[in-house]
Design an enzyme around this catalytic site. Structure first.
Site, short mmCIF file in Angstrom:
data_model
loop_
_atom_site.label_atom_id
_atom_site.label_comp_id
_atom_site.label_asym_id
_atom_site.label_seq_id
_atom_site.Cartn_x
_atom_site.Cartn_y
_atom_site.Cartn_z
N GLU A 52 1.05 -0.92 0.30
CA GLU A 52 0.24 -0.53 -0.39
C GLU A 52 1.15 1.54 0.01
O GLU A 52 1.74 1.62 1.06
CB GLU A 52 -0.89 0.35 0.72
CG GLU A 52 -2.08 0.78 1.30
CD GLU A 52 -2.94 1.32 2.32
OE1 GLU A 52 -3.36 -0.31 2.17
OE2 GLU A 52 -3.92 1.73 2.26
N ARG A 53 0.72 2.54 -1.21
CA ARG A 53 1.58 2.93 -1.15
C ARG A 53 3.07 3.02 -1.76
O ARG A 53 3.91 3.80 -0.75
CB ARG A 53 1.15 4.32 -0.24
CG ARG A 53 -0.35 4.37 0.27
CD ARG A 53 -0.46 5.24 -0.92
NE ARG A 53 -2.27 5.42 -0.16
CZ ARG A 53 -3.85 5.08 -1.17
NH1 ARG A 53 -2.96 5.53 -2.34
NH2 ARG A 53 -4.42 5.76 -0.25
N GLU A 55 -10.59 5.10 9.26
CA GLU A 55 -10.39 4.52 8.27
C GLU A 55 -10.68 3.32 7.75
O GLU A 55 -10.11 2.51 7.02
CB GLU A 55 -9.03 4.33 7.24
CG GLU A 55 -8.77 5.91 7.18
CD GLU A 55 -7.33 6.36 6.16
OE1 GLU A 55 -6.44 4.91 6.22
OE2 GLU A 55 -7.06 7.27 5.99
N ARG A 99 -1.38 3.55 16.61
CA ARG A 99 -1.37 4.77 16.00
C ARG A 99 -2.53 6.63 16.40
O ARG A 99 -3.59 6.19 16.92
CB ARG A 99 -1.66 4.33 14.38
CG ARG A 99 -0.32 3.34 13.91
CD ARG A 99 -0.87 2.92 12.70
NE ARG A 99 -0.34 4.79 12.03
CZ ARG A 99 -0.87 3.86 10.32
NH1 ARG A 99 -1.85 4.28 10.60
NH2 ARG A 99 -0.09 5.57 9.65
N ASP A 109 -2.70 14.91 6.52
CA ASP A 109 -1.94 13.07 6.50
C ASP A 109 -0.80 13.01 5.24
O ASP A 109 -0.72 13.40 4.32
CB ASP A 109 -2.88 12.66 5.48
CG ASP A 109 -2.55 11.14 5.57
OD1 ASP A 109 -1.40 10.62 5.76
OD2 ASP A 109 -3.18 10.17 4.76
N GLU A 166 5.71 10.28 12.91
CA GLU A 166 5.60 9.52 11.73
C GLU A 166 6.34 9.86 10.67
O GLU A 166 4.87 11.17 10.21
CB GLU A 166 4.23 8.57 11.96
CG GLU A 166 4.07 7.47 10.77
CD GLU A 166 3.02 7.12 10.61
OE1 GLU A 166 2.45 5.84 11.60
OE2 GLU A 166 2.01 6.81 9.80
N GLU A 203 4.11 9.20 -0.78
CA GLU A 203 2.01 9.28 -1.29
C GLU A 203 1.77 10.14 -2.03
O GLU A 203 1.61 9.83 -3.00
CB GLU A 203 1.99 8.72 -0.21
CG GLU A 203 0.30 8.78 -0.04
CD GLU A 203 -0.34 7.68 1.38
OE1 GLU A 203 -0.09 8.08 2.17
OE2 GLU A 203 -1.87 8.34 0.78
N GLU A 243 6.38 21.75 -4.04
CA GLU A 243 5.13 22.87 -3.19
C GLU A 243 4.46 24.10 -4.05
O GLU A 243 3.23 23.99 -3.95
CB GLU A 243 5.72 23.12 -1.39
CG GLU A 243 4.07 24.20 -0.93
CD GLU A 243 5.17 24.37 -0.03
OE1 GLU A 243 6.24 24.78 -0.54
OE2 GLU A 243 4.70 25.03 1.04
C1 GCV Z 1 -2.41 2.24 5.31
C2 GCV Z 1 -3.57 7.19 4.51
C3 GCV Z 1 -2.95 6.57 3.30
C4 GCV Z 1 -3.49 5.32 3.79
C5 GCV Z 1 -3.05 4.59 4.79
C6 GCV Z 1 -3.16 5.63 5.98
C7 GCV Z 1 -2.61 5.38 7.20
O1 GCV Z 1 -4.95 7.78 4.29
O2 GCV Z 1 -3.06 7.26 1.85
O3 GCV Z 1 -3.13 4.73 2.01
O4 GCV Z 1 -3.29 3.32 5.38
O5 GCV Z 1 -3.00 6.74 5.41
O6 GCV Z 1 -1.49 6.28 7.44
O7 GCV Z 1 -3.00 4.41 7.50
#
Ligand code: GCV
Length: 833
Positions: free
Chosen positions: A179-180, A303, A336, A382, A404, A410, A528
């Site tokens: 993911e990403r 999410e 988290r 984010d 973090e 991303e 940016e």
């Molecule tokens: C792993 C954002 C990203 C998601 C990620 C999420 C997170 O929304 O787009 O891909 O999920 O952050 O950090 O949990």
């Protein structure tokens, strides 16, 4: 003359093709003069007094480094050699084996001491530490000094990590996807188990160890519960074994619903005794198989992940039930802080995703066990192109925390754009939250220094992949390097980190170092400028791939990345006086700066305030003119990067030279797509023209939909700003063409063809002038969409074409699979423009 020949010879030594797999650990041969100096001062032997696998790695690495850089193989000895030697080992082992050296020091875990000692008239170079991992870190530190040309004779240097926690997270799914992730498939997983060949895991462990990173979570935080299944443990064991020689401990991301989905219980309520004992039994079994497991990472109530809210419990209840199972084994639980409502009502002006982390966690301060760390994204949203430091950092006094940082790009062009993130991270880490008397920068808060917490530190979301160069872009490796160096010592400057990385990765040729530093150190501001200046956030497709431009994608949905741009103005009003109250989450000194328009920094203006387009910035420009100018400046700067990079031809190996040149050329094309899309959008919204007359005017551009089409059909593109004129042409049959008659002056020209490279096919293109084939290419890039939009928009630059009035210019497109050989426009630009 001799000197000149020498320089050429030195350049040639390093010019063989390099894949990037060794990243900054190439141990490339030094130039002859420096090598000679080190050879004459360094001992010829090594003795190692600690017998663990990590200490053995340290010795092997030392040999490898000296062999690579100086062309000398150290002789391995035992006992205290009678000749000058390099001595490796933990302090206690060294003291026991060679008390006559009288080594005494107080060393923290993982820190190291490079020193010089003598006995019986023999002088030794000593690399020692409190633990074997520290010895390994010491060897890497020692080798780095040599690679950077720093003195290593008569050393007396102690290094200790700034924070106990220096971890990376890998969002890898068990099926091998990431993911990403933008550097290929997982180095850990394939088809729901650990990969057969885990050699890349070992190599990655080496990279991590060289930076002092001591743990790695190996699966996605959107966790598959299967990772905790009893019959899956052997898979985790294999990965732990691959990392272990490098002192990197494995951690797992866990799913909070596991007691129910995996364990078969009828609940996962954290306050239910059955659930607590399920976690305990599971963790005990895991530690039997992986005794050095570092801990768990937990994403809950976020999410779509389940969490304590299912039972009306708190995040502290959830964290503690898992942490208590880990505690007897010394394991840590990273909980988290990325918790927010992604179904928020956008019509309510008081709603604000930016508030969520603080609102969820500040009231629980003091309620978390001592082996829980709240892991907080660096900003409140984010990983956007610009965000203030999360107010939560300044609000937790009795809770461990970690920042973090996202290494994987991303929202930063997904490795297809080069963006060096260290300057951005530095701003956050150095930002004073005014959490108490004296300086309280974010780095001190997360390291636990400010409120004397037992643990805390730095977590980087890395997402390396199987691509030879780990990230899909050689320059992106600098972000992992920078993360690791900052986690070890956040007081290092961005310039120092870039300088180190460049020298280690590309060599010390001054022109190369200066050029790459200059690209890297300006790249964040550049990105940016063309993707979201003034705190607008990255204006990308936030509900899709987070890659291409889509100005309104963040509006009118529940995800809360709103920027509220309309026909009168832009920005989220987050003040206490008129808005969501977000600014009030900061301590008073910071809150005051952000609350007031006068003191709010321009780069965060639209993140914190809603203002009309005519509002004047501190720079004296209006908001709208700044938006226009920034986008032109950003796109032009990337064109400049290409020129800068080209000046390095022959100074670095061809393979990496060509790879980066191709990447920057693509990025320059994309920067123009962003520039035009954002500027056209704001022109249409505000109705205020660009004072410099550029926006909406594109001399030399011919829209495909206005050309003479054979087979091609015209399509509306969504969102409209993703294609020039809001339209493209797509080929519904096997072969199509678009042509025009050139009516300009005779001369030499560059023709830019803007086409679309969708993911579901490899279509072919041909460019013909007056019936003569000038160029042909395929649309075979790895871009993240099936759609015709800004993410698939690509550019072919064809220079050196002689045009005469009346020439027919024709593009032929041959579609393939779902990819429609679509075209946006061509540009005919006089050479040099
Ligand atoms: C792993 C954002 C990203 C998601 C990620 C999420 C997170 O929304 O787009 O891909 O999920 O952050 O950090 O949990």
């Amino acid at each position: 003359m001799l000197r000149y020949l020498f320089l050429i010879a030195n350049l040639l030594v390093v010019l063989h093709a390099e894949s990037g797999a060794d990243a900054w650990l190439r141990h490339a041969p030094l130039d002859e003069a420096s090598a000679r100096q080190y050879r004459s001062s360094l001992p010829a032997a090594v003795a190692t007094y600690t017998a663990t696998p990590v200490a053995q790695s340290a010795q092997r690495e030392l040999l490898r480094g000296i062999r690579g850089m100086l062309g000398r193989t150290l002789r391995i000895q035992s006992g205290l050699p009678a000749e000058s030697a390099i001595l490796l080992g933990t302090l206690s082992d060294l003291k026991q084996a060679a008390p006559q050296l009288r080594l005494e020091a107080a060393l923290p875990l993982d820190g190291y001491w490079l020193t010089t000692a003598s006995a019986g008239g023999v002088s030794y170079t000593v690399i020692t530490a409190a633990n074997d991992r520290g010895v390994l870190y010491g060897v890497f530190g020692f080798l780095r000094k040599i690679a950077l040309g720093e003195p290593v004779a008569a050393l007396h240097e102690k290094q200790s990590p700034y924070a106990p926690v220096r971890w990376v997270n890998e969002w890898n799914n068990l099926d091998g996807s990431i993911e990403r992730g933008y550097g290929g498939r997982s180095i850990f997983w394939d088809k729901l188990q650990a990969r057969e060949d885990l050699s890349r895991v070992g190599e990655y462990g080496r990279l991590l160890a060289s930076l002092g990173i001591s743990a790695c979570s190996i699966n996605n935080v959107n966790a598959n519960p299967r990772v905790l299944a009893a019959d899956f443990i052997p898979q985790v064991v294999r990965i732990a074994e691959a990392f272990r020689p490098w002192g990197v401990r494995v951690a797992l991301a866990v799913d909070f619903g596991s007691p129910k989905t995996l364990g078969g219980l009828d609940t996962f309520d954290p306050l239910d005794a059955k659930v607590a004992s399920w976690w305990k039994d599971l963790v005990d079994a895991l530690y039997t198989a992986v005794p050095d497991l570092a801990g768990f990472v937990l994403k809950a109530d976020s999410e779509g992940r389940v969490g304590p809210s299912t039972y009306g419990r708190t995040h502290a209840d959830a964290a503690n039930v898992v942490a208590r199972a880990l505690a007897p084994h010394g394991g840590l639980l990273f909980y988290r802080g990325f918790v927010y409502d992604h179904h928020a009502d956008w019509t309510n002006p008081k709603n604000d995703r930016g508030r969520a982390a603080y609102d969820n966690f500040q009231p629980l301060d003091g309620k978390f066990d001592d082996n829980v760390i709240v892991q907080i994204k660096h900003g409140p949203i984010d990983f956007q192109v610009r965000e203030p430091a999360s107010p939560l950092f300044g609000a937790l006094e009795k809770t461990n925390q970690a920042v973090e940082l996202q290494i994987t790009q991303e929202y930063f062009g997904q490795s297809r754009h080069s963006v060096f993130l260290v300057p951005m991270w530095k701003e956050v880490l150095d930002f004073d939250m005014h959490a108490r008397q004296g300086a309280t920068p974010v780095k001190a808060l997360v390291a636990g220094k400010t409120f004397r917490r037992p643990t805390g530190g730095f977590v980087g979301v890395s997402n390396v992949g199987l691509d030879e160069n780990w990230y899909g872009n050689h320059l992106s490796q600098a972000n992992l390097y920078g993360f690791g160096r900052l986690a070890w010592d956040p007081d290092l400057s961005a310039q120092r980190i870039s300088d180190e990385w460049t020298k280690l990765t590309f060599g010390s040729d001054p022109k190369t170092v200066e050029t790459i530093n200059s690209i890297q150190l300006t790249s964040w501001r550049t990105y940016e400028n063309y993707t979201g200046p003034l705190g607008l956030q990255t204006l990308t497709d936030i509900v899709g791939n987070h890659y291409g431009v889509s100005v309104e994608a963040s509006e009118r949905n529940g995800w809360g990345q709103w920027h509220n741009a309309d026909d009168k103005g832009a920005g989220m009003e987050r003040t206490v006086a008129k808005g969501t109250g977000y600014t009030g989450q900061y301590r008073p000194i910071v809150a005051k700066v952000y609350e007031s328009l006068e003191s709010c920094p321009d780069e965060l203006l639209l993140f914190l305030h809603h203002v009309p387009y005519t509002y004047k910035l501190h720079s004296g420009k209006t908001v709208i003119q700044h938006l226009y100018d920034a986008h032109y400046e950003g796109a032009d700067t990337v064109e400049g990067y290409i020129r800068q990079w080209k000046s390095l031809k022959g100074r670095i190996d061809d393979r990496r030279y060509n790879d980066v040149l191709a990447q920057l050329t693509y990025q320059a094309g994309q920067a123009q797509v962003w520039r035009d899309a954002v500027n056209n959008w704001f022109l249409r919204a505000s109705g205020i023209p660009d004072a410099k007359g550029r926006v909406g005017r594109h001399p030399g551009r011919f829209e495909a939909e206005s050309m003479k089409l054979e087979g091609y059909t015209v399509r509306d593109v969504t969102p409209w700003e993703a294609a020039s004129g809001g339209k493209a042409v797509a080929c519904p049959v096997a072969k199509c063409s678009a042509g025009l008659r050139y009516e300009g002056a005779a001369g030499w020209y560059t023709i830019n063809v803007r086409y679309f490279d969708q993911i579901d096919g490899v279509s072919r293109f041909r460019l013909l002038v007056g019936g003569q084939l000038i160029d042909e290419w395929t649309a075979a890039d790895r871009l993240p969409t099936r759609r015709i939009d800004s993410s698939s928009s690509a550019r072919r630059v064809v220079p050196g074409i002689a045009l005469r009035p009346g020439d027919e210019i024709r593009i032929e497109g041959m579609r393939d699979g779902g990819e429609t050989a679509a075209l946006d426009y061509i540009e005919i630009l006089p050479e040099g423009k």
